[in-house]
Design an enzyme around this catalytic site. Structure first.
Site, PDB file in Angstrom:
ATOM      1  N   LYS A 290       0.879  -1.088  -0.062  1.00 53.85           N
ATOM      2  CA  LYS A 290      -0.068  -0.101  -0.056  1.00 53.85           C
ATOM      3  C   LYS A 290       0.752   1.236   0.042  1.00 53.85           C
ATOM      4  O   LYS A 290       0.637   2.297  -0.686  1.00 53.85           O
ATOM      5  CB  LYS A 290      -0.849  -0.078   1.097  1.00 53.85           C
TER       6      LYS A 290
ATOM      7  N   GLN B 221      -5.058  -1.631   9.494  1.00 55.60           N
ATOM      8  CA  GLN B 221      -4.936  -2.889   8.843  1.00 55.60           C
ATOM      9  C   GLN B 221      -5.546  -3.882   9.608  1.00 55.60           C
ATOM     10  O   GLN B 221      -4.940  -4.208  10.884  1.00 55.60           O
ATOM     11  CB  GLN B 221      -3.422  -3.289   8.584  1.00 55.60           C
TER      12      GLN B 221
ATOM     13  N   ASP C 205     -11.193   2.708   3.797  1.00 56.54           N
ATOM     14  CA  ASP C 205     -11.674   1.228   3.628  1.00 56.54           C
ATOM     15  C   ASP C 205     -13.120   0.891   3.379  1.00 56.54           C
ATOM     16  O   ASP C 205     -13.392   0.023   3.197  1.00 56.54           O
ATOM     17  CB  ASP C 205     -11.215   0.714   4.867  1.00 56.54           C
TER      18      ASP C 205
HETATM   19  N1  GUN Z   1      -7.216  -6.924   5.894  1.00 54.68           N
HETATM   20  C1  GUN Z   1      -7.381  -7.811   4.936  1.00 54.68           C
HETATM   21  N2  GUN Z   1      -8.044  -6.818   4.098  1.00 54.68           N
HETATM   22  C2  GUN Z   1      -7.857  -5.822   4.469  1.00 54.68           C
HETATM   23  C3  GUN Z   1      -8.553  -4.399   3.893  1.00 54.68           C
HETATM   24  O1  GUN Z   1      -8.973  -4.226   2.731  1.00 54.68           O
HETATM   25  N3  GUN Z   1      -8.460  -3.329   4.753  1.00 54.68           N
HETATM   26  C4  GUN Z   1      -7.807  -3.529   6.035  1.00 54.68           C
HETATM   27  N4  GUN Z   1      -7.779  -2.426   6.814  1.00 54.68           N
HETATM   28  N5  GUN Z   1      -7.397  -4.759   6.475  1.00 54.68           N
HETATM   29  C5  GUN Z   1      -7.481  -5.753   5.659  1.00 54.68           C
END
Ligand code: GUN
Length: 293
Positions: A53, A97, A120
């Site tokens: 990311k 996350q 998100d």
């Molecule tokens: N863990 C797995 N996929 C995601 C996501 O799209 N966002 C976040 N914050 N954590 C994740």
């Protein structure tokens, strides 16, 4: 002959589009979009995703901040950090996350994030607005799936779309989006899960199957109609001695036997996966432009 839905290529294309917009913004005197990512502890998968990311932000000209905390951070301390980000006027959006350590309530964390910065799309305000078709941040994986259908001009109106899996992050939102008015949507959606009966019969009637249950190679050829479109959301890490990392990513679809029956199919890796980060970047760009809230 089936066509591979190349998520890697599409994601590069979308990143190029985002980068051009950022360049124009900055040239017009605005600051670059700014995304922050909170990571708690040292989950291997999470550290890899967060690194991707951050790298993707760099690629498109965003500013990014990574806030890493040890697994023993208290819930209160984490909520305090979230509050600081909510109030930071130089920050357009941020994510925490997942997963986070068990002693911290995931739901409390999600609801502590200001929904206007929730790129998100996990906050109940964004989930609720999405389900009634209002402008909002749509969560990354469903949004990436819809973008792939759109970029490959795959028809969805009136089609039977079967979603396997009912998670809050993928199954529920993608089912909701596929039934909404417009394109890609207007589908007749069926959601199947671990308690469903006649799964095979239901899948055999599907024009589009979105497999998001997290069981490696669950969807087999005998469950798929000729000419169907298959979207594989699975990303299970399976141990192997063939790679340096010691694992390989395995989808929910038995690709080798299912692919020959399909019109379109996403591979794992290189299908839905690369699109999820791009969707997060798109949400951050929307946040920076103030286009949703
Ligand atoms: N863990 C797995 N996929 C995601 C996501 O799209 N966002 C976040 N914050 N954590 C994740």
């Amino acid at each position: 002959m089936y066509k591979i839905i190349d998520g890697k290529a599409i994601s590069e294309q979308v990143k190029t589009e985002i980068a051009a917009e950022v360049k124009a913004m900055v040239a017009a005197g605005k600051r670059a979009p700014h995304l922050a990512v909170i990571i708690v502890g040292h989950d291997g998968g999470s550290e890899t995703y967060v690194a991707h990311k951050v790298k993707s932000c760099e690629q498109v000209g965003f500013k990014s901040s990574k806030l890493a905390f040890e697994a023993d951070i208290t819930e209160d301390a984490l909520l305090h950090e979230i509050d600081k980000l909510n109030k930071d006027p130089e920050l357009d959006g941020f994510i925490v996350q997942l997963p986070i350590p068990k002693h911290i309530s995931e739901q409390k964390v999600i609801e502590a994030i200001d929904f206007r910065k929730d790129v998100d799309g996990f906050h109940p305000v964004n989930v609720g607005r999405m389900s009634i078709g209002l402008p909002c941040y749509v969560s990354a994986t469903p949004s990436g799936i819809l973008e792939l259908l759109k970029r490959y001009n795959i028809p969805t109106a009136g089609k039977n779309c079967v979603v396997i899996g009912r998670s809050n992050i993928v199954g529920k939102p993608v089912a909701s989006l596929m039934m909404q008015k417009g394109y890609p949507g207007d589908a007749t959606v069926t959601v199947c899960h671990s308690r469903s009966h006649n799964l095979k019969e239901i899948c055999l009637a599907a024009d589009i199957i979105i497999a998001a249950l997290g069981k490696p190679e669950f969807l087999t050829a005998d469950m798929v109609k000729e000419g169907a479109t298959i979207i594989d959301v699975g990303t299970t890490r399976v141990p192997t001695s063939d790679t340096k990392s010691g694992y390989r990513l395995c989808g929910d679809v038995k690709f080798d036997e299912v692919a020959p029956k399909c019109a379109y199919i996403t591979p794992v890796p290189g299908g839905v996966g690369p699109m999820t980060i791009v969707s997060l970047l798109k949400n951050t760009l929307l946040a920076a432009k103030g286009e949703i809230y």
